[in-house]
Motif scaffolding. Structure first.
Motif, short mmCIF file in Angstrom:
data_model
loop_
_atom_site.label_atom_id
_atom_site.label_comp_id
_atom_site.label_asym_id
_atom_site.label_seq_id
_atom_site.Cartn_x
_atom_site.Cartn_y
_atom_site.Cartn_z
N LEU A 198 -2.28 8.69 8.79
CA LEU A 198 -1.56 9.81 8.15
C LEU A 198 -0.42 10.08 8.90
O LEU A 198 0.72 10.59 8.25
CB LEU A 198 -2.49 10.81 8.04
N TYR A 199 -0.22 9.95 10.14
CA TYR A 199 0.68 10.68 11.00
C TYR A 199 1.47 9.43 12.13
O TYR A 199 2.14 9.85 12.82
CB TYR A 199 0.24 11.51 12.05
N GLN A 200 1.17 8.35 11.68
CA GLN A 200 1.55 7.17 12.44
C GLN A 200 1.15 7.41 13.93
O GLN A 200 2.07 7.28 15.06
CB GLN A 200 3.05 6.89 12.29
N ALA A 201 0.19 8.20 14.25
CA ALA A 201 -0.33 8.60 15.63
C ALA A 201 -0.90 7.57 16.33
O ALA A 201 -1.51 6.61 15.83
CB ALA A 201 -0.95 9.73 15.55
N TYR A 202 -0.45 7.30 17.57
CA TYR A 202 -0.90 6.62 18.78
C TYR A 202 -2.44 7.04 19.13
O TYR A 202 -2.41 8.22 19.47
CB TYR A 202 -0.08 6.45 19.73
N GLN A 203 -3.26 6.21 19.15
CA GLN A 203 -4.74 6.61 19.62
C GLN A 203 -4.94 5.51 20.65
O GLN A 203 -4.94 4.20 20.17
CB GLN A 203 -5.61 6.79 18.48
N HIS A 204 -5.10 5.83 21.74
CA HIS A 204 -5.31 4.74 22.78
C HIS A 204 -6.71 4.13 22.43
O HIS A 204 -7.65 4.78 22.21
CB HIS A 204 -5.37 5.26 24.28
N ILE A 205 -6.85 2.61 22.69
CA ILE A 205 -8.12 2.12 22.35
C ILE A 205 -8.59 1.32 23.82
O ILE A 205 -7.65 0.31 24.26
CB ILE A 205 -7.98 0.94 21.33
N ALA A 206 -9.60 1.55 24.21
CA ALA A 206 -10.17 1.04 25.30
C ALA A 206 -11.55 0.23 25.06
O ALA A 206 -12.16 0.66 24.33
CB ALA A 206 -10.49 2.07 26.42
N ASN A 207 -11.70 -0.93 25.57
CA ASN A 207 -12.94 -1.74 25.52
C ASN A 207 -14.00 -0.98 26.55
O ASN A 207 -13.42 -0.81 27.63
CB ASN A 207 -12.68 -3.02 25.90
N VAL A 208 -14.97 -0.92 26.04
CA VAL A 208 -16.16 0.09 26.76
C VAL A 208 -16.49 -0.75 28.09
O VAL A 208 -16.84 -0.37 29.01
CB VAL A 208 -17.22 0.39 25.80
N THR A 209 -16.84 -2.17 27.68
CA THR A 209 -16.95 -3.05 28.91
C THR A 209 -15.69 -3.93 28.90
O THR A 209 -15.33 -4.60 28.02
CB THR A 209 -17.96 -4.06 28.55
N LEU A 210 -15.06 -3.66 30.25
CA LEU A 210 -13.62 -4.26 30.35
C LEU A 210 -13.72 -5.85 30.39
O LEU A 210 -14.73 -6.11 31.18
CB LEU A 210 -12.83 -3.90 31.47
N ARG A 211 -13.09 -6.54 29.84
CA ARG A 211 -12.90 -8.20 30.08
C ARG A 211 -11.66 -8.48 30.65
O ARG A 211 -10.74 -7.56 30.53
CB ARG A 211 -13.08 -8.86 28.68
#
Ligand code: LLP
Length: 417
Positions: free
Chosen positions: A320-333
């Motif tokens: 809707l707003y071209q908003a950036y939402q950070h995405i993190a893997n819950v278990t980092l690879r």
């Protein structure tokens, strides 16, 4: 203090909310799931409260940003009032135990039933957005033999430098009353016996990270207050500066609250002015994450799609707003890759991220979409008949379910079958 990751941190490659492992939470409650940090909510409130400590003030948490009754109860215990915009939000606030005298009510479309509810409840004040609205409030208050306390929401015509959908203080926006109309409105109010003008309100938009637009709006509001005083409106002593305090979603800045407080201190010398602010996102935004599980990893001609079990129906901000939402893997690879993170909805606008470099992801991984505490669950829908997610509140090493996951039965519960 302002980092968007502060309450969601890695410990040995596992993402935690406060002292709780998100992988464990996802196992226990399932996905999609909204998870909130109590500490973040409380810290942000305390920070704002301290910033205003040299003025008599009330912080009215903006219910629309995250309206779960448990969140409202927590904010109420911290000392918050509430900013509401509908009968439903008045109902929620009261159900959460908020004192009516701490509730302020804004919105351009207040219906007769909503105004009646507000007057019966005995809220602190209506933030009024037009003359016909004030006339309606006066007529209803007369019928109910009550006096309605009102603030005029002025439209200061200030550029807030934010997304055009969430700019509200420009003259082309539907919000507030233009400065030119004020003398006319004040004269009309003088002839009304059931409304009392006790304040002035400005809210210029949301996710504002520069101090200058706030400074400009505050100065304009003070000018207006002086004019109102000169017109005999001597009970007009509350100044509601609205919400809109921007947070960090990525590398950008959040609003510098100390700088903002200095500006307010410099502008407002009169300690008889009672200040109200209505922060929503600043308190709830970085407090929440949306946990979602990867269903498929789909390689297409030019792209890799990470298809998850949540999407625009649960968090509409990216599309809707071209908003950036950070995405993190819950278990980092190990490693990173460039992908589109998309949902199951039958629309191409159903995405959380496009061409985003994220940590390497496999089918079955749990991802956390960060800074999703504001305007996430509050704007969620059941589009494509996906039940709404559950919500969990974390406090230190404890966690509890604050909204049950919806079932398929819930989807048709209100339909007449
Ligand atoms: N007061 C009034 C009169 C408002 O209209 C709003 C937000 C607030 C306070 C709280 O604003 P905040 O402090 O949260 O910025 N859905 C959009 C944001 C819409 C804001 C609407 N009004 C988004 O996800 O960015």
């Amino acid at each position: 203090m302002n980092s968007f990751r502060e309450y969601f941190t890695y410990r040995n490659d596992k993402l935690y909310c406060e002292d709780v492992s998100l992988e464990e939470i996802a196992e226990e409650y399932g996905t999609p799931l909204y998870v909130y940090s109590s500490k973040c909510f409380n810290d942000k409130f305390t920070q704002l409260d301290k910033a205003l400590s040299s003025h008599p003030h009330l912080i009215c948490y903006s219910v629309k940003s995250n309206s779960n009754i448990n969140i409202l109860r927590m904010m109420q215990s911290a000392g918050c009032g509430m900013d509401v915009v509908s009968g439903g939000e008045i109902y929620r606030a009261i159900a959460a135990g908020v004192q009516p005298e701490k509730i302020v009510y804004a919105g351009v479309g207040k219906t007769t039933a909503e105004i009646e509810l507000a007057l019966t409840t005995g809220i602190r004040m209506f933030n009024c957005e037009s003359l016909p609205e004030i006339e309606r409030i006066n007529a209803i208050a007369q019928r109910m033999k009550k006096t309605a306390r009102i603030a005029i929401r002025v439209n200061p015509d200030v550029e807030a430098n934010t997304h055009h959908y969430i700019t509200t203080g420009k003259k082309e926006n539907k919000f507030g009353i233009s400065m030119q109309l004020l003398p006319h409105i004040v004269n009309a109010i003088k002839n009304m016996s059931y409304v009392q003008l006790t304040g002035l309100h400005v809210h210029i938009g949301s996710q504002i990270t520069d101090v200058e637009p706030f400074e400009e709006a505050c100065n304009r509001a003070l000018e207006v207050m002086n004019k109102l005083k000169a017109m005999g409106m001597d009970k007009c002593t509350t100044l509601n500066l609205g919400g809109g305090f921007g947070i960090q979603y990525n590398d950008g800045n959040s609003l510098d609250i100390d700088k903002w407080a200095k500006v307010i201190d410099n502008a407002i010398k009169d300690k008889n002015i009672f200040l109200i602010i209505e922060p929503g996102r600043y308190i709830s935004g970085n407090s929440g994450a949306l946990l979602t599980r990867v269903q498929y990893k789909k390689k297409a001609d030019t792209k890799t799609f990470i298809i998850v079990d949540s999407g625009m129906h649960h968090l509409i901000r990216p599309t809707l707003y071209q908003a950036y939402q950070h995405i993190a893997n819950v278990t980092l690879r190990e490693g990173e890759e460039i992908v589109d993170v998309v949902g199951p909805i039958c629309e191409s606008g159903d995405f959380f991220a496009k061409d985003r470099k994220i940590s390497y992801t496999q089918q079955g991984d749990c991802l956390a979409v960060l800074s999703a505490g504001a305007y996430g669950m509050a704007m969620a829908s059941r589009y494509n008949s996906h039940p709404l997610p559950a919500e969990v509140l974390v406090d230190g090493c404890t966690h509890r379910l604050i909204r049950n996951r919806e079932s398929y039965e819930d989807l048709i519960a209100r339909e007449r079958v």
